[in-house]
Design a protein around this motif. Sequence first.
Motif, short mmCIF file in Angstrom:
data_model
loop_
_atom_site.label_atom_id
_atom_site.label_comp_id
_atom_site.label_asym_id
_atom_site.label_seq_id
_atom_site.Cartn_x
_atom_site.Cartn_y
_atom_site.Cartn_z
N THR A 265 -23.93 -4.43 27.69
CA THR A 265 -24.25 -4.60 26.27
C THR A 265 -25.09 -3.42 25.81
O THR A 265 -25.66 -2.68 26.62
CB THR A 265 -25.02 -5.90 26.01
OG1 THR A 265 -26.28 -5.85 26.69
CG2 THR A 265 -24.22 -7.11 26.45
N LYS A 266 -25.17 -3.26 24.51
CA LYS A 266 -25.90 -2.15 23.92
C LYS A 266 -26.37 -2.56 22.52
O LYS A 266 -25.72 -3.34 21.85
CB LYS A 266 -24.98 -0.92 23.82
CG LYS A 266 -25.60 0.33 23.21
CD LYS A 266 -24.56 1.45 23.16
CE LYS A 266 -25.10 2.69 22.48
NZ LYS A 266 -24.07 3.77 22.42
N VAL A 267 -27.52 -2.02 22.12
CA VAL A 267 -28.02 -2.26 20.77
C VAL A 267 -27.53 -1.14 19.86
O VAL A 267 -27.62 0.04 20.21
CB VAL A 267 -29.55 -2.34 20.75
CG1 VAL A 267 -30.07 -2.49 19.32
CG2 VAL A 267 -30.03 -3.50 21.61
N THR A 268 -27.01 -1.50 18.69
CA THR A 268 -26.46 -0.52 17.77
C THR A 268 -26.75 -0.91 16.33
O THR A 268 -26.94 -2.08 16.01
CB THR A 268 -24.93 -0.42 17.95
OG1 THR A 268 -24.40 0.58 17.08
CG2 THR A 268 -24.24 -1.74 17.63
N ARG A 269 -26.78 0.08 15.45
CA ARG A 269 -26.83 -0.15 14.00
C ARG A 269 -25.48 0.14 13.35
O ARG A 269 -25.32 0.02 12.14
CB ARG A 269 -27.88 0.76 13.35
CG ARG A 269 -29.30 0.50 13.77
CD ARG A 269 -30.24 1.51 13.09
NE ARG A 269 -31.62 1.39 13.53
CZ ARG A 269 -32.52 0.58 12.99
NH1 ARG A 269 -32.19 -0.15 11.96
NH2 ARG A 269 -33.75 0.53 13.46
N ALA A 270 -24.50 0.54 14.15
CA ALA A 270 -23.26 1.09 13.61
C ALA A 270 -22.47 0.10 12.78
O ALA A 270 -21.79 0.49 11.83
CB ALA A 270 -22.38 1.61 14.76
N PHE A 271 -22.53 -1.18 13.09
CA PHE A 271 -21.70 -2.16 12.39
C PHE A 271 -22.32 -2.67 11.10
O PHE A 271 -21.61 -2.98 10.15
CB PHE A 271 -21.38 -3.34 13.31
CG PHE A 271 -20.47 -3.00 14.45
CD1 PHE A 271 -19.13 -2.73 14.22
CD2 PHE A 271 -20.95 -2.94 15.75
CE1 PHE A 271 -18.28 -2.41 15.28
CE2 PHE A 271 -20.11 -2.64 16.81
CZ PHE A 271 -18.77 -2.36 16.57
N GLN A 296 -25.86 -2.98 3.19
CA GLN A 296 -24.84 -2.07 2.69
C GLN A 296 -23.84 -1.65 3.78
O GLN A 296 -22.62 -1.63 3.55
CB GLN A 296 -25.49 -0.83 2.07
CG GLN A 296 -26.19 -1.09 0.75
CD GLN A 296 -27.65 -1.43 0.89
OE1 GLN A 296 -28.10 -1.87 1.95
NE2 GLN A 296 -28.44 -1.20 -0.17
N ILE A 297 -24.36 -1.31 4.96
CA ILE A 297 -23.46 -0.91 6.05
C ILE A 297 -22.59 -2.11 6.46
O ILE A 297 -21.40 -1.96 6.74
CB ILE A 297 -24.26 -0.38 7.25
CG1 ILE A 297 -25.03 0.89 6.87
CG2 ILE A 297 -23.34 -0.10 8.44
CD1 ILE A 297 -24.17 2.06 6.50
N HIS A 298 -23.19 -3.27 6.48
CA HIS A 298 -22.43 -4.49 6.80
C HIS A 298 -21.23 -4.64 5.86
O HIS A 298 -20.11 -4.92 6.30
CB HIS A 298 -23.35 -5.71 6.69
CG HIS A 298 -22.62 -7.01 6.66
ND1 HIS A 298 -22.18 -7.64 7.80
CD2 HIS A 298 -22.25 -7.81 5.62
CE1 HIS A 298 -21.56 -8.76 7.46
NE2 HIS A 298 -21.59 -8.89 6.15
#
Length: 341
Positions: A265-271, A296-298
């Motif tokens: 697993t990994k923590v991300t803000r990309a999604f 907004q990214i969501h």
Amino acid sequence: MASSGSVSLPFELERPIVGAPMAGGPSTPALVAAVSTAGGLGFLAGGYKTPQQLADQITATRNLTRAPIGVNLFVVAANNPDENELETYRQELQQYADRFGVEVGRPIWDDDALHGKLDVVRDLKPDVVSFTFDCPHADVLHELNALGIHTAVTVTTADEARTAADRGAQILIVQGPEAGGHRATFDPAAEPGIEPLPELIGAIRNAVDLPLIAGGGISSRDQVRAILETGAAAVQVGTALLLADEAGTNPAHRSALQDPAFTETKVTRAFTGRPARGLRNRFMDRHDRSSHAYPQIHSMTAPIRAAAANHDLQALHLWAGTGYRATRCGPAADIVADLAP
């Protein structure tokens, strides 16, 4: 079986297991009712629903169990994102939109209809209401408490715990760094802490005198027992329930959780713009430095993620905590029974 030094919850649980609210589908009325009927406390996820949808789910859950139930609501902070940064990210996302035959979503901010959902809560009075992403104003917490609704706030630091306690929260839900899905940090731009859950519980116990429900990466009875021994009154699990028969986890997510090709697993803000832990895939690795503008990214990635569920697991958000390898299929009641000490 909470530690003798813990502060007790303001209600009784036959088993000290809380089913985490998992927005986006997994937390169905059937799952929530099953966890509560099994002696724990199930939580409906109010996030991303309309007030009417939330009301319908509370009613449906009440029709399935007489046991206590909880509801979770998002508290979304206002923000002022860099428009150039959002446009740059939109251009990066276009390749997926073209491949899947969808449009990149518009970067929209909203408060997830919090005020409308609070009206639903006031009317239907679930036993517990928890808040995630920030702490509501004191008047909200005091009003709900006065209505006989127990209030809880999800925290990730001792400072957040003090804020929630000062504003009138009755319970704190302590989220450790191993948790799947979104981290509940009040400041979406802040890097989430990495203090292990037992140490985080200790720091928060030293800061406030409130009952604690703690979770993050919990996947076995031994882990539950260990967390209770640190002073938590109950343990919250989410990933452990994703493959439950009653969960609304989509088929792509279910298959990925059981696919040996996903090794960590990994923590991300990309999604979504907020830090969240999921099964590591190519989308995370390619876009890990995206803006921290939530929601907004969501909203920008939402059409892509919906399409990816049918086309490409490497472009889908696959939320999971570090204990995902122990996740198993079966009735939620059996999973709760296996976890409870």
